[in-house]
Design a protein around this motif. Structure first.
Motif, PDB file in Angstrom:
ATOM      1  N   UNK A 120      16.965  -1.261 -14.478  1.00 34.13           N
ATOM      2  CA  UNK A 120      15.738  -0.469 -14.351  1.00 34.13           C
ATOM      3  C   UNK A 120      14.829  -1.149 -13.334  1.00 34.13           C
ATOM      4  N   UNK A 121      14.667  -0.496 -12.179  1.00 33.62           N
ATOM      5  CA  UNK A 121      13.834  -1.056 -11.113  1.00 33.62           C
ATOM      6  C   UNK A 121      12.957   0.038 -10.510  1.00 33.62           C
ATOM      7  N   UNK A 122      11.932   0.469 -11.236  1.00 30.33           N
ATOM      8  CA  UNK A 122      11.072   1.510 -10.670  1.00 30.33           C
ATOM      9  C   UNK A 122      10.249   0.967  -9.505  1.00 30.33           C
ATOM     10  N   UNK A 123       9.949   1.852  -8.567  1.00 34.16           N
ATOM     11  CA  UNK A 123       9.058   1.478  -7.477  1.00 34.16           C
ATOM     12  C   UNK A 123       7.648   1.393  -8.037  1.00 34.16           C
ATOM     13  N   UNK A 124       6.796   0.672  -7.356  1.00 32.13           N
ATOM     14  CA  UNK A 124       5.386   0.622  -7.757  1.00 32.13           C
ATOM     15  C   UNK A 124       4.541   1.070  -6.572  1.00 32.13           C
ATOM     16  N   UNK A 125       3.555   1.905  -6.861  1.00 33.19           N
ATOM     17  CA  UNK A 125       2.682   2.365  -5.786  1.00 33.19           C
ATOM     18  C   UNK A 125       1.609   1.304  -5.506  1.00 33.19           C
ATOM     19  N   UNK A 126       0.677   1.621  -4.648  1.00 33.81           N
ATOM     20  CA  UNK A 126      -0.358   0.646  -4.276  1.00 33.81           C
ATOM     21  C   UNK A 126      -1.192   0.191  -5.462  1.00 33.81           C
ATOM     22  N   UNK A 127      -1.375   1.074  -6.412  1.00 36.02           N
ATOM     23  CA  UNK A 127      -2.142   0.724  -7.617  1.00 36.02           C
ATOM     24  C   UNK A 127      -1.332  -0.109  -8.600  1.00 36.02           C
ATOM     25  N   UNK A 128      -0.026  -0.177  -8.386  1.00 33.07           N
ATOM     26  CA  UNK A 128       0.838  -0.910  -9.300  1.00 33.07           C
ATOM     27  C   UNK A 128       1.459  -0.043 -10.374  1.00 33.07           C
ATOM     28  N   UNK A 129       1.247   1.268 -10.278  1.00 31.21           N
ATOM     29  CA  UNK A 129       1.850   2.193 -11.251  1.00 31.21           C
ATOM     30  C   UNK A 129       3.337   2.336 -10.964  1.00 31.21           C
TER      31      UNK A 129
END
Length: 112
Positions: free
Chosen positions: A39-48
């Motif tokens: 499980x390796x979700x991307x994170x957006x600039x906010x860290x979500x």
């Protein structure tokens, strides 16, 4: 011929949406993310976290092993290390059987 709108398919899902798909708390998804390398979700600039379909498939596999089959986390890790594809194939087969069963039950109810 009538115009039929094409369904919009999302590319990314939030951790809340993923947790809701499996009826678990978002904290469990975060915990599994730390425990399983799959499980390796991307994170957006906010860290979500932004989960792809592939990430959700990995969560589904882990959910199946831990919640449905009763594996320990260590047991699930070993199972995935040995043969991830075999586990997915079995899950797909079981899903197909469940769909057939629900169709037959529905058909039986309509006949009575």
């Amino acid at each position: 011929m009538a115009y039929k709108e094409k369904e919009i398919e999302k590319l990314y899902y939030s951790i809340g949406e993923v947790a809701e798909m499996f009826s678990v708390a978002p904290s469990l998804i975060r915990f599994w993310e730390s425990e399983f390398d799959l499980i390796k979700p991307k994170k957006n600039r906010k860290g979500n976290r932004q989960f792809t379909k592939e990430d959700i498939d990995h969560v589904r596999t882990i959910y199946h092993l831990v919640k449905e089959k009763g594996f320990t986390l260590q047991g699930a890790k070993e199972m995935l290390r040995n043969d991830t594809q075999a586990v997915r194939d079995k899950m797909e087969f079981m899903d197909s059987l469940k769909k057939v069963r629900s169709f037959l039950v529905e058909l039986r109810e309509k006949l009575h």
